[in-house]
Write an enzyme that holds these catalytic residues in place. Structure first.
Site, PDB file in Angstrom:
ATOM      1  N   SER A  10       0.956  -1.304   0.004  1.00 48.06           N
ATOM      2  CA  SER A  10       0.173  -0.003  -0.180  1.00 48.06           C
ATOM      3  C   SER A  10       0.848   1.361  -0.035  1.00 48.06           C
ATOM      4  CB  SER A  10      -0.781   0.107   1.200  1.00 48.06           C
ATOM      5  OG  SER A  10      -1.677   1.088   1.462  1.00 48.06           O
ATOM      6  N   GLY A  11       0.368   2.457  -0.619  1.00 48.83           N
ATOM      7  CA  GLY A  11       1.136   3.683  -0.564  1.00 48.83           C
ATOM      8  C   GLY A  11       0.225   4.509   0.433  1.00 48.83           C
ATOM      9  N   LYS A  15      -3.021   3.382   6.245  1.00 49.90           N
ATOM     10  CA  LYS A  15      -3.335   1.853   6.230  1.00 49.90           C
ATOM     11  C   LYS A  15      -2.111   1.271   6.616  1.00 49.90           C
ATOM     12  CE  LYS A  15      -6.049   0.445   2.675  1.00 49.90           C
ATOM     13  NZ  LYS A  15      -6.384  -0.114   1.356  1.00 49.90           N
ATOM     14  N   GLU A  40      -2.229  -1.938 -10.692  1.00 46.52           N
ATOM     15  CA  GLU A  40      -3.785  -1.539 -11.236  1.00 46.52           C
ATOM     16  C   GLU A  40      -4.455  -2.603 -10.634  1.00 46.52           C
ATOM     17  OE1 GLU A  40      -6.270  -0.666 -15.369  1.00 46.52           O
ATOM     18  OE2 GLU A  40      -4.086  -1.374 -15.363  1.00 46.52           O
ATOM     19  N   ASP A  69      -7.673  -5.239   0.208  1.00 49.38           N
ATOM     20  CA  ASP A  69      -8.676  -4.560  -0.625  1.00 49.38           C
ATOM     21  C   ASP A  69      -9.795  -4.432   0.388  1.00 49.38           C
ATOM     22  OD1 ASP A  69      -9.167  -2.722  -2.725  1.00 49.38           O
ATOM     23  OD2 ASP A  69     -10.597  -4.217  -3.627  1.00 49.38           O
ATOM     24  N   ASP A 151     -14.639   6.390   7.117  1.00 47.76           N
ATOM     25  CA  ASP A 151     -15.055   6.255   8.739  1.00 47.76           C
ATOM     26  C   ASP A 151     -15.947   7.196   9.363  1.00 47.76           C
ATOM     27  OD1 ASP A 151     -13.179   4.114   8.685  1.00 47.76           O
ATOM     28  OD2 ASP A 151     -11.749   5.000   9.733  1.00 47.76           O
ATOM     29  N   LYS A 171     -11.911   0.332  17.491  1.00 46.92           N
ATOM     30  CA  LYS A 171     -12.208  -0.049  15.759  1.00 46.92           C
ATOM     31  C   LYS A 171     -11.337  -1.102  15.627  1.00 46.92           C
ATOM     32  CE  LYS A 171     -11.061   2.005  11.443  1.00 46.92           C
ATOM     33  NZ  LYS A 171     -10.223   2.941  10.804  1.00 46.92           N
ATOM     34  N   ARG A 177     -11.422  -4.650   9.006  1.00 48.62           N
ATOM     35  CA  ARG A 177      -9.959  -5.158   9.300  1.00 48.62           C
ATOM     36  C   ARG A 177      -9.423  -5.845  10.164  1.00 48.62           C
ATOM     37  NH1 ARG A 177      -8.300  -0.146   7.004  1.00 48.62           N
ATOM     38  NH2 ARG A 177      -8.742  -0.865   4.968  1.00 48.62           N
TER      39      ARG A 177
END
Length: 195
Positions: A10-11, A15, A40, A69, A151, A171, A177
């Site tokens: 991830s960038g 996250k 992509e 994802d 959120d 959370k 997640r």
């Protein structure tokens, strides 16, 4: 057991921080994916997109890669934004505004967050795949200052709070997640013990 490198595919800084917090007790050295790397997402499901990202980042870095994802599916919008959650608009505030506008004053505000997690090896093999889900409703206005993405407008069923109103621990226990990580963790322990 020496620490194994796990690249977070991830960038997204929010996250990456969240993943690091969820995995901090494991013998892992966590690194973000290479700067500027874009993968992509061509999958039709959250699980397919996680698999695509994990395989690409593992192949590029030569390390295990963890990808997720995740997204928001709103019943009254036929599951939208779904796999397009991150691409629904150009920023978090714009995504929230678009979603609230499209929902309007509809009574059916039920929605759920899904998180698909995948760990892949550099040879392209999938080591672990899990999916977590959290049900809730879309609020009429944003509430809270924590979290990111949708959120502030997602109130978790039975809590009276949006994700943005919860602290990290709450959370983690309620979130999609966190639920996915609860499924992932025992399998990741086994992988680490066997490697």
């Amino acid at each position: 057991m020496s620490a194994r490198t796990l690249v977070i595919a991830s960038g997204n800084a929010g996250k990456i921080r969240e993943f690091a917090g969820l995995l901090e007790h494991l013998p892992l050295t966590m690194k973000p994916q290479p700067e500027g790397m874009e993968v992509e997402e061509t999958g039709l499901t959250f699980a397919e997109n996680a698999r695509i990202k994990a395989r690409a980042v593992a192949a590029a870095t030569g390390h295990w890669a963890l990808a997720d994802d995740s997204g928001l599916s709103v019943d009254a919008l036929d599951g939208a934004p779904g796999v397009f959650s991150a691409r629904y608009a150009e920023s978090d505030p714009a995504r929230i505004a678009r979603l609230l506008q499209e929902l309007g004053d509809t009574d059916n505000r039920s929605a759920y967050f899904s998180a698909a997690l995948c760990i892949a090896a550099p040879d392209g093999s999938v080591l672990v795949e899990v999916e977590g889900r959290c049900d809730g409703v879309i609020t009429t206005t944003p509430r809270g200052a924590e979290g990111f993405g949708y959120d502030p407008i997602f109130e978790v069923l039975g809590t009276g709070q949006t994700f943005a109103e919860m602290d990290r621990e709450r959370k983690k226990s309620h979130g999609h997640r966190g639920r996915a990580f609860t499924l992932l963790e025992p399998q990741l322990h086994q992988l680490l013990a066997g490697s």
